[in-house]
Write a protein that holds these residues in place. Structure first.
Motif, PDB file in Angstrom:
ATOM      1  N   ASN A  66       0.832  -1.198   0.000  1.00 18.91           N
ATOM      2  CA  ASN A  66       0.000   0.000   0.000  1.00 18.91           C
ATOM      3  C   ASN A  66       0.868   1.250   0.000  1.00 18.91           C
ATOM      4  OD1 ASN A  66      -2.764  -0.987   0.053  1.00 18.91           O
ATOM      5  ND2 ASN A  66      -2.292  -1.793   2.082  1.00 18.91           N
ATOM      6  N   LYS A  67       1.964   1.176   0.743  1.00 18.23           N
ATOM      7  CA  LYS A  67       2.917   2.279   0.806  1.00 18.23           C
ATOM      8  C   LYS A  67       4.335   1.725   0.725  1.00 18.23           C
ATOM      9  CE  LYS A  67      -0.181   5.567   1.659  1.00 18.23           C
ATOM     10  NZ  LYS A  67      -0.447   6.683   0.697  1.00 18.23           N
ATOM     11  N   VAL A  68       5.160   2.299  -0.141  1.00 22.15           N
ATOM     12  CA  VAL A  68       6.537   1.800  -0.245  1.00 22.15           C
ATOM     13  C   VAL A  68       7.371   2.183   0.967  1.00 22.15           C
ATOM     14  CG1 VAL A  68       6.580   1.668  -2.766  1.00 22.15           C
ATOM     15  CG2 VAL A  68       7.164   3.825  -1.631  1.00 22.15           C
ATOM     16  N   LYS A  69       6.847   3.081   1.807  1.00 26.36           N
ATOM     17  CA  LYS A  69       7.559   3.428   3.041  1.00 26.36           C
ATOM     18  C   LYS A  69       7.341   2.400   4.146  1.00 26.36           C
ATOM     19  CE  LYS A  69       7.514   8.432   2.224  1.00 26.36           C
ATOM     20  NZ  LYS A  69       7.108   9.757   2.731  1.00 26.36           N
ATOM     21  N   ASP A  70       6.477   1.442   3.916  1.00 33.61           N
ATOM     22  CA  ASP A  70       6.192   0.387   4.893  1.00 33.61           C
ATOM     23  C   ASP A  70       7.487  -0.366   5.225  1.00 33.61           C
ATOM     24  OD1 ASP A  70       5.380  -1.789   6.351  1.00 33.61           O
ATOM     25  OD2 ASP A  70       3.925  -2.518   4.881  1.00 33.61           O
ATOM     26  N   PRO A  71       7.888  -0.407   6.492  1.00 36.01           N
ATOM     27  CA  PRO A  71       9.140  -1.079   6.864  1.00 36.01           C
ATOM     28  C   PRO A  71       9.170  -2.555   6.482  1.00 36.01           C
ATOM     29  CG  PRO A  71       8.349   0.295   8.673  1.00 36.01           C
ATOM     30  CD  PRO A  71       7.249   0.251   7.652  1.00 36.01           C
ATOM     31  N   VAL A  72       8.032  -3.239   6.574  1.00 36.43           N
ATOM     32  CA  VAL A  72       7.990  -4.660   6.208  1.00 36.43           C
ATOM     33  C   VAL A  72       8.314  -4.833   4.724  1.00 36.43           C
ATOM     34  CG1 VAL A  72       6.537  -6.719   6.040  1.00 36.43           C
ATOM     35  CG2 VAL A  72       6.335  -5.207   8.034  1.00 36.43           C
ATOM     36  N   PHE A  73       7.699  -3.995   3.882  1.00 38.79           N
ATOM     37  CA  PHE A  73       7.990  -4.057   2.447  1.00 38.79           C
ATOM     38  C   PHE A  73       9.456  -3.742   2.183  1.00 38.79           C
ATOM     39  CE2 PHE A  73       8.631  -1.379  -1.345  1.00 38.79           C
ATOM     40  CZ  PHE A  73       8.486  -2.360  -2.315  1.00 38.79           C
ATOM     41  N   GLN A  74       9.975  -2.719   2.843  1.00 34.66           N
ATOM     42  CA  GLN A  74      11.365  -2.338   2.610  1.00 34.66           C
ATOM     43  C   GLN A  74      12.322  -3.452   3.019  1.00 34.66           C
ATOM     44  OE1 GLN A  74      12.748   1.563   3.546  1.00 34.66           O
ATOM     45  NE2 GLN A  74      10.788   2.553   3.124  1.00 34.66           N
ATOM     46  N   ASP A  75      11.992  -4.162   4.086  1.00 31.64           N
ATOM     47  CA  ASP A  75      12.829  -5.289   4.493  1.00 31.64           C
ATOM     48  C   ASP A  75      12.875  -6.359   3.405  1.00 31.64           C
ATOM     49  OD1 ASP A  75      13.431  -4.113   6.902  1.00 31.64           O
ATOM     50  OD2 ASP A  75      11.982  -5.273   8.073  1.00 31.64           O
ATOM     51  N   VAL A  76      11.708  -6.617   2.792  1.00 31.97           N
ATOM     52  CA  VAL A  76      11.651  -7.598   1.701  1.00 31.97           C
ATOM     53  C   VAL A  76      12.506  -7.135   0.528  1.00 31.97           C
ATOM     54  CG1 VAL A  76      10.158  -8.713  -0.001  1.00 31.97           C
ATOM     55  CG2 VAL A  76       9.380  -8.462   2.364  1.00 31.97           C
ATOM     56  N   LEU A  77      12.386  -5.861   0.190  1.00 30.20           N
ATOM     57  CA  LEU A  77      13.136  -5.332  -0.946  1.00 30.20           C
ATOM     58  C   LEU A  77      14.640  -5.391  -0.675  1.00 30.20           C
ATOM     59  CD1 LEU A  77      11.904  -4.352  -3.579  1.00 30.20           C
ATOM     60  CD2 LEU A  77      12.330  -2.009  -2.846  1.00 30.20           C
ATOM     61  N   PHE A  78      15.042  -5.048   0.537  1.00 32.40           N
ATOM     62  CA  PHE A  78      16.461  -5.126   0.888  1.00 32.40           C
ATOM     63  C   PHE A  78      16.971  -6.560   0.780  1.00 32.40           C
ATOM     64  CE2 PHE A  78      16.177  -0.823   2.203  1.00 32.40           C
ATOM     65  CZ  PHE A  78      17.473  -0.354   2.411  1.00 32.40           C
ATOM     66  N   SER A  79      16.136  -7.517   1.169  1.00 27.02           N
ATOM     67  CA  SER A  79      16.555  -8.924   1.118  1.00 27.02           C
ATOM     68  C   SER A  79      16.760  -9.415  -0.308  1.00 27.02           C
ATOM     69  CB  SER A  79      15.522  -9.809   1.816  1.00 27.02           C
ATOM     70  OG  SER A  79      14.327  -9.916   1.059  1.00 27.02           O
ATOM     71  N   LEU A  80      16.142  -8.751  -1.277  1.00 28.53           N
ATOM     72  CA  LEU A  80      16.286  -9.146  -2.682  1.00 28.53           C
ATOM     73  C   LEU A  80      17.622  -8.704  -3.271  1.00 28.53           C
ATOM     74  CD1 LEU A  80      12.689  -8.324  -3.966  1.00 28.53           C
ATOM     75  CD2 LEU A  80      13.669 -10.601  -3.618  1.00 28.53           C
ATOM     76  N   LYS A  81      18.265  -7.740  -2.633  1.00 26.34           N
ATOM     77  CA  LYS A  81      19.577  -7.244  -3.042  1.00 26.34           C
ATOM     78  C   LYS A  81      19.623  -6.871  -4.529  1.00 26.34           C
ATOM     79  CE  LYS A  81      21.995  -9.872   0.529  1.00 26.34           C
ATOM     80  NZ  LYS A  81      23.043 -10.900   0.837  1.00 26.34           N
ATOM     81  N   PRO A  82      18.742  -5.974  -4.965  1.00 32.10           N
ATOM     82  CA  PRO A  82      18.754  -5.596  -6.382  1.00 32.10           C
ATOM     83  C   PRO A  82      20.000  -4.788  -6.747  1.00 32.10           C
ATOM     84  CG  PRO A  82      17.276  -4.155  -5.160  1.00 32.10           C
ATOM     85  CD  PRO A  82      17.704  -5.239  -4.195  1.00 32.10           C
ATOM     86  N   ASP A  83      20.509  -5.016  -7.939  1.00 32.47           N
ATOM     87  CA  ASP A  83      21.596  -4.189  -8.464  1.00 32.47           C
ATOM     88  C   ASP A  83      21.060  -2.874  -9.008  1.00 32.47           C
ATOM     89  OD1 ASP A  83      23.826  -6.087  -8.150  1.00 32.47           O
ATOM     90  OD2 ASP A  83      22.713  -7.270  -9.627  1.00 32.47           O
ATOM     91  N   ILE A  84      19.811  -2.911  -9.484  1.00 28.74           N
ATOM     92  CA  ILE A  84      19.187  -1.733 -10.072  1.00 28.74           C
ATOM     93  C   ILE A  84      17.671  -1.841  -9.902  1.00 28.74           C
ATOM     94  CG2 ILE A  84      18.985  -2.745 -12.392  1.00 28.74           C
ATOM     95  CD1 ILE A  84      19.752   0.039 -13.508  1.00 28.74           C
ATOM     96  N   ILE A  85      17.010  -0.712  -9.738  1.00 30.82           N
ATOM     97  CA  ILE A  85      15.550  -0.664  -9.698  1.00 30.82           C
ATOM     98  C   ILE A  85      15.081   0.160 -10.890  1.00 30.82           C
ATOM     99  CG2 ILE A  85      13.515   0.165  -8.442  1.00 30.82           C
ATOM    100  CD1 ILE A  85      14.992  -0.379  -5.836  1.00 30.82           C
ATOM    101  N   VAL A  86      14.181  -0.404 -11.676  1.00 29.51           N
ATOM    102  CA  VAL A  86      13.623   0.270 -12.848  1.00 29.51           C
ATOM    103  C   VAL A  86      12.178   0.656 -12.530  1.00 29.51           C
ATOM    104  CG1 VAL A  86      13.000   0.052 -15.280  1.00 29.51           C
ATOM    105  CG2 VAL A  86      15.119  -1.006 -14.429  1.00 29.51           C
ATOM    106  N   VAL A  87      11.857   1.937 -12.675  1.00 23.24           N
ATOM    107  CA  VAL A  87      10.528   2.456 -12.330  1.00 23.24           C
ATOM    108  C   VAL A  87       9.870   3.033 -13.579  1.00 23.24           C
ATOM    109  CG1 VAL A  87       9.233   4.040 -10.855  1.00 23.24           C
ATOM    110  CG2 VAL A  87      11.356   2.991 -10.013  1.00 23.24           C
TER     111      VAL A  87
END
Length: 313
Positions: A66-87
């Motif tokens: 719902n919000k990308v500022k959500d800490p739970v979502f951010q933890d998931v994204l950090f765990s993915l270790k992306p080299d780049i994010i395309v928006v």
């Protein structure tokens, strides 16, 4: 290419060709982030975004915060270790924590020639303003609204009859091509960083109901640009006999007559009817009465008894 870990963020149909391009070129898209399912249609059933549907077809994991500022979502994204994010037309601003996450940065595909039309509705506004040229820009994202350093641009022309839908369909495919070239430059460490001139910036604000209502007190060409700029969504409208009437297709109509009353039906034409404006006549070619489907203006005349001298409010 497959070793480069990519997180893709996007929501509408415009973003799908960019996701397609990343998959086709064998980047390792480890997750797709899109907006939550939304109620749609008369039944208000939850509908998946076009990007989600595409991700599922590729068997790519989908995240819908719902919000990308959500800490739970951010933890998931950090765990993915992306080299780049395309928006691409994602629908939410990214906080600095996410902008700083990928070592190669966050890049955006924006449907304008930046710094023109930063913001939410760049295609709509380029047509409403009567521009003859538009295009796509890729950029490195920063905390501002489409203010980051530019990478590549590609231009296209806008004809006097092009609608937002026409330009949208051209730019979504051009955007995928520009993204492909941008990714190659980033991988090869050759991507330029071209600062935007903030003094030249314009903003493409959200569309409002007030904007959508036609004002016959402005020149015909301005109304024509508004109509095509709001086609196919949300549509420009006026009132006929106190009922809502959407106007979907128009063209300016040559005349030497002096305008006496903007909004007055001046002439029945071969394909519709011509309306007086502050400056010149506007020929109406396609309309949509309240609770009806879109129809040719000439059919509307026959069905609703419109005649010379009637007033559109």
């Amino acid at each position: 290419m497959s070793k480069l870990r990519v997180v893709f963020m996007g929501t509408p149909d415009f973003a799908v060709p960019c996701l397609d391009a990343l998959v086709k070129e064998e980047y390792n898209v480890v997750a797709v982030v899109t907006q939550p399912d939304r109620p749609k249609g008369r039944g208000q059933k939850l509908a998946e975004s076009p990007v989600k549907q595409a991700a599922i077809s590729y068997d790519i994991p989908v995240l819908q915060p719902n919000k990308v500022k959500d800490p739970v979502f951010q933890d998931v994204l950090f765990s993915l270790k992306p080299d780049i994010i395309v928006v691409v037309a994602f629908g939410q601003l990214l906080p600095k924590t996410l902008l700083d996450l990928p070592p190669l940065g966050c890049i955006n595909v924006h449907a304008s020639l930046l710094p023109l039309y930063r913001g939410a509705a760049p295609i709509h506004w380029s047509i409403i303003k009567g521009d003859k040229v538009t295009g796509v820009t890729t950029m490195f994202m920063d905390i501002g609204m489409d203010t980051g350093d530019m990478i590549l641009k590609e231009k296209i022309s806008i004809s006097e009859m092009d609608t937002t839908g026409d330009i949208h369909d051209k730019l979504k495919n051009i955007g995928a091509n520009v993204l492909s070239e941008t990714m190659k430059l980033i991988v090869d460490k050759k991507a330029p960083r071209i600062a935007q001139n903030n003094e030249e910036a314009t903003y493409a604000s959200m569309l409002t109901r007030e904007l959508e209502r036609i004002n016959w007190q402005v020149p015909a060409v301005a109304i024509h640009n508004l109509v095509r700029g709001l086609n196919p969504w949300p549509g420009a409208y006026c009132f006929y006999q106190d009922k809502n009437l959407k106007i979907w297709q128009t063209r300016t109509y040559p005349t030497d007559d002096i305008v006496t009353q903007p909004g007055r039906i001046a002439e029945i034409t071969a394909e519709g009817f011509a309306v007086e404006t502050r400056q010149g006549l506007l020929e109406i070619l396609e309309v949509q009465p309240a609770s009806k489907r879109r129809m040719r203006a000439i059919d509307f005349i026959c069905g609703y008894g419109l005649s010379v001298g009637d007033i559109l409010e």
